[in-house]
Design an enzyme around this catalytic site. Structure first.
Site, mmCIF file in Angstrom:
data_model
loop_
_atom_site.group_PDB
_atom_site.id
_atom_site.type_symbol
_atom_site.label_atom_id
_atom_site.label_comp_id
_atom_site.label_asym_id
_atom_site.label_seq_id
_atom_site.Cartn_x
_atom_site.Cartn_y
_atom_site.Cartn_z
ATOM 1 C CG PHE A 22 -1.499 1.215 1.709
ATOM 2 C CD1 PHE A 22 -2.061 2.141 0.834
ATOM 3 C CD2 PHE A 22 -1.492 1.510 3.068
ATOM 4 C CE1 PHE A 22 -2.586 3.337 1.309
ATOM 5 C CE2 PHE A 22 -2.019 2.687 3.545
ATOM 6 C CZ PHE A 22 -2.562 3.611 2.666
ATOM 7 N N GLY A 47 2.544 -7.967 -0.592
ATOM 8 C CA GLY A 47 2.200 -6.956 -1.599
ATOM 9 C C GLY A 47 1.461 -7.585 -2.769
ATOM 10 C CB SER A 131 4.891 0.951 13.785
ATOM 11 O OG SER A 131 3.671 0.731 14.445
ATOM 12 C CE1 TYR A 155 4.715 -4.116 12.058
ATOM 13 C CE2 TYR A 155 3.551 -2.775 13.677
ATOM 14 C CZ TYR A 155 4.126 -2.918 12.428
ATOM 15 O OH TYR A 155 4.137 -1.857 11.545
ATOM 16 C CG ASN A 216 -11.613 -6.377 16.460
ATOM 17 O OD1 ASN A 216 -11.221 -6.067 15.343
ATOM 18 N ND2 ASN A 216 -11.951 -7.612 16.772
ATOM 19 N NE ARG A 283 -6.736 -5.757 15.823
ATOM 20 C CZ ARG A 283 -6.144 -5.402 14.686
ATOM 21 N NH1 ARG A 283 -6.432 -6.032 13.573
ATOM 22 N NH2 ARG A 283 -5.287 -4.424 14.652
#
Length: 324
Positions: A22, A47, A131, A155, A216, A283
């Site tokens: 993206f 991807g 992130s 992550y 969620n 989540r």
């Protein structure tokens, strides 16, 4: 100034990793529109080929099918490159909890391979995706660089490690690195499908098909949703940033805060549908509230995002209506 006015000298060459994703494909498109040369690296594990088939007829575009876990591939891809925009990574907090070993190999070792390859080839700037997950359980809002909490997922750990490696490559190896702490990026070409799809495209597709989305948690979680063109601006401005700003990570967001339940009802209104959502469990590993202080990026990178959430969501809805 948005990214449209940013210019690079003729024959400037960029390597975009994760180019079929993206964010990567949008970066490729923006750079090709400026007349830059783009080498696109992707193993197509997450991807999509169709994201980059758009550029096949452009003489300035070269696609390399390769894996960042292979140092040799990374070194070859960096040959003759001025700037690296390293977006290749596996995303998703929940999936990282299921696959910690893979995330370590792909997101940490893969990034280290890219840093080393860039160093060996004398790349000018190495701009990479971090992130907002690196803030973990730090409760204060807005999120400010240098005030991070305990990490909540593998992550998030991979992104924190990437930042530390990048800092060392600036300090010891003379490679200018700039970390982009993305906050909930959305916009054209974001994948609406799959168990780990981002919430905005997923909701849009389901609502457009008359399906009932699941939220969620209670929907009262908030996020700093950031339109893709702001992210393009940040990456390109980081390529022109001074050496003094290197070795740092920056919040890349709009600096606003939207509640998920409000977004949901905003989408139903924009699409003219009347569908009540289902509510599911929270989540695992998710942060409840997220909102960025973007003053550091403004000061050191000249980042000044043009697109508010309202601007971006209107453009995103138009794109999905035309393409879904």
């Amino acid at each position: 100034m948005g990214y449209q006015e940013i210019q690079f000298p003729k024959n400037t060459t960029f390597l975009v990793t994760g180019a079929a994703g993206f964010i990567g494909s949008n970066l490729c498109e923006a750079l090709l529109n400026k007349g830059c040369k783009v080498k696109a690296l992707d193993d197509l594990s997450t991807g999509k080929q169709e994201n980059i088939d758009l550029f096949l007829d452009n003489p300035n575009y070269t696609f390399i099918k390769g894996d960042i876990k292979d140092l040799e591939v990374c070194v070859k891809a960096c040959e003759g490159v001025d700037y690296v925009l390293h977006q290749a990574a596996w995303g998703s907090v929940p999936r990282s909890l299921e696959m910690p070993l893979f995330y370590n190999k792909n997101n940490i070792e893969g990034t280290l391979n890219m840093l080393e390859a860039a160093r060996q080839n004398g790349v000018k700037k190495f701009v990479y995706a971090s992130s907002s997950s690196v803030y973990g359980d730090e409760p204060n809002l807005p999120k400010t660089e240098g005030r991070e909490g305990n990490l909540l997922s593998p992550y998030a750990l991979t992104k924190r490690c990437d930042e530390e490696w990048a800092k060392l490559y600036t300090k010891f190896y003379g490679l200018d690195t700039y970390g982009m702490r993305y906050f909930n990026v959305f916009g054209r070409r974001q994948d609406p499908d799959g168990a780990y799809a981002a919430v905005i495209p997923k909701f849009l597709k389901q609502l457009m098909h008359g399906e009932t989305p699941t939220i969620n948690g209670d929907g009262k979680q908030s996020r700093d949703f950031t339109y893709i063109d702001n992210v393009i601006e940040a990456n390109l401005k980081a390529c022109l940033a001074p050496h003094e700003a290197a070795g740092e990570a920056f919040n890349i967001a709009y600096g606003g805060r939207e509640f998920l339940i409000d977004i949901y009802y905003g989408l139903t209104k924009a699409l003219g549908v009347n569908i009540e959502p289902n509510f599911g469990p929270d989540r695992k590993g998710d942060i409840k509230h997220s909102n960025a202080d973007i003053s550091k990026a403004k000061k050191l990178l000249g980042y000044d995002p043009d697109y508010s959430f309202e601007d971006g969501i209107a453009l995103a809805i138009d794109w999905y209506k035309a393409n879904l």
